[in-house]
Design a protein around this motif. Structure first.
Motif, mmCIF file in Angstrom:
data_model
loop_
_atom_site.group_PDB
_atom_site.id
_atom_site.type_symbol
_atom_site.label_atom_id
_atom_site.label_comp_id
_atom_site.label_asym_id
_atom_site.label_seq_id
_atom_site.Cartn_x
_atom_site.Cartn_y
_atom_site.Cartn_z
ATOM 1 N N ASP A 1 0.860 -1.170 0.000
ATOM 2 C CA ASP A 1 0.000 0.000 0.000
ATOM 3 C C ASP A 1 0.906 1.233 0.000
ATOM 4 O O ASP A 1 2.124 1.113 -0.094
ATOM 5 C CB ASP A 1 -0.914 -0.033 1.242
ATOM 6 C CG ASP A 1 -2.148 0.839 1.076
ATOM 7 O OD1 ASP A 1 -2.483 1.173 -0.071
ATOM 8 O OD2 ASP A 1 -2.773 1.186 2.089
ATOM 9 N N THR A 2 0.355 2.400 0.113
ATOM 10 C CA THR A 2 1.172 3.619 0.047
ATOM 11 C C THR A 2 2.047 3.786 1.279
ATOM 12 O O THR A 2 1.750 3.262 2.352
ATOM 13 C CB THR A 2 0.261 4.855 -0.070
ATOM 14 O OG1 THR A 2 -0.662 4.841 1.027
ATOM 15 C CG2 THR A 2 -0.514 4.839 -1.378
ATOM 16 N N THR B 1 3.406 0.827 3.672
ATOM 17 C CA THR B 1 2.445 0.060 4.449
ATOM 18 C C THR B 1 1.897 -1.097 3.624
ATOM 19 O O THR B 1 2.224 -1.240 2.437
ATOM 20 C CB THR B 1 1.269 0.950 4.934
ATOM 21 O OG1 THR B 1 0.587 1.470 3.795
ATOM 22 C CG2 THR B 1 1.782 2.100 5.784
ATOM 23 N N VAL C 1 -1.617 -4.043 3.076
ATOM 24 C CA VAL C 1 -2.981 -4.468 3.352
ATOM 25 C C VAL C 1 -2.992 -5.985 3.310
ATOM 26 O O VAL C 1 -2.483 -6.588 2.359
ATOM 27 C CB VAL C 1 -3.989 -3.896 2.335
ATOM 28 C CG1 VAL C 1 -5.368 -4.506 2.557
ATOM 29 C CG2 VAL C 1 -4.064 -2.387 2.443
ATOM 30 N N LYS D 1 -10.175 -7.321 4.714
ATOM 31 C CA LYS D 1 -8.904 -6.618 4.558
ATOM 32 C C LYS D 1 -8.498 -6.025 5.909
ATOM 33 O O LYS D 1 -9.305 -5.403 6.599
ATOM 34 C CB LYS D 1 -9.032 -5.501 3.527
ATOM 35 C CG LYS D 1 -9.481 -5.964 2.139
ATOM 36 C CD LYS D 1 -8.417 -6.801 1.454
ATOM 37 C CE LYS D 1 -8.674 -6.959 -0.040
ATOM 38 N NZ LYS D 1 -9.915 -7.693 -0.348
ATOM 39 N N PRO E 1 -5.406 -3.628 7.690
ATOM 40 C CA PRO E 1 -4.271 -2.753 7.376
ATOM 41 C C PRO E 1 -3.050 -3.031 8.255
ATOM 42 O O PRO E 1 -3.180 -3.465 9.397
ATOM 43 C CB PRO E 1 -4.821 -1.352 7.673
ATOM 44 C CG PRO E 1 -5.821 -1.586 8.764
ATOM 45 C CD PRO E 1 -6.435 -2.935 8.494
ATOM 46 N N SER F 1 4.985 -1.498 10.160
ATOM 47 C CA SER F 1 5.336 -2.199 8.922
ATOM 48 C C SER F 1 6.713 -2.870 8.975
ATOM 49 O O SER F 1 6.863 -4.024 8.559
ATOM 50 C CB SER F 1 5.255 -1.254 7.725
ATOM 51 O OG SER F 1 6.136 -0.162 7.878
#
Length: 202
Positions: free
Chosen positions: A171-172, A175, A177, A185, A187, A193
């Motif tokens: 993810d951005t 990070t 998902v 889902k 996060p 992370s």
């Protein structure tokens, strides 16, 4: 320090009066900052004043979590100049189920069937293969009762069962998902992370 010691361990270094370094672990953060004074009665204070290694078990009611602490004085030219402090979580043993509240009573769920836990609206929700329910424990408390080889804190609101992860998507901002086996889902936040990657080895 990060290369020498496990992420499970909080490490502190002090001089005679204040902390000059503190690295909290993901499990325990005593909110110590460099420059904070050493308070009387703490492990660091005892190690410095007695000039001996001090080891104690600290009950849950002091900081909200139980932990083992050890402080070792630093000697230089036969004078104590400070100490090194190590804090490790005191993991609970025994139970192999989470008993959740459902609409018609309570249901024990085996650890291996739990997919993830989520804090929502001030309640901890336990999502399992066949059932979902709520529990009064906080996520922090669950971190000490769940087996750490299977359950990882991946977000301030989530703990995931690594055996129930189907896929990990980037993810951005570094990070991730997680797609769980039930299709939900979950996060992985930026603050967790690198810890998450290290524990899962990718």
């Amino acid at each position: 320090m990060s290369d020498l010691f496990s992420d499970e361990l909080s490490i502190g270094v002090s001089n005679q009066e204040e902390y000059i370094y503190f690295r909290p672990s993901k499990r325990i953060d005593l909110k110590i900052k460099p420059g904070d004074p050493i308070k009387q009665g703490t492990l660091a204070h005892k190690a410095i004043t007695t000039e001996q290694k001090v080891s104690e078990f600290i009950e849950r009611d002091v900081f909200g979590v139980p932990y083992h602490g050890m402080a070792v004085p630093i000697h230089h030219n036969e004078t104590v100049e400070g100490c090194v402090l190590a804090i490790s979580p005191a993991l609970t043993e025994g139970k192999s189920v989470i008993t959740v509240k459902t609409s018609d009573g309570w249901k024990p769920i085996p650890f291996n069937e739990v997919i993830y836990l989520e804090v929502k609206e001030r309640k901890t929700h336990v999502i399992a293969e066949q059932i979902a329910g709520s529990h009064n424990n906080t996520l922090q408390e669950f971190e000490y009762s769940l087996p750490k080889e299977s359950f990882i804190r991946c977000h301030r609101s989530f703990i995931a069962n690594v055996n129930q992860i189907k896929h990990i998507f980037p993810d951005t901002h570094s990070t991730f998902v997680l797609e769980m086996t039930n299709g939900d889902k979950v996060p992985v936040s930026q603050s967790y992370s690198s810890y998450f990657r290290k524990l899962l080895g990718f």
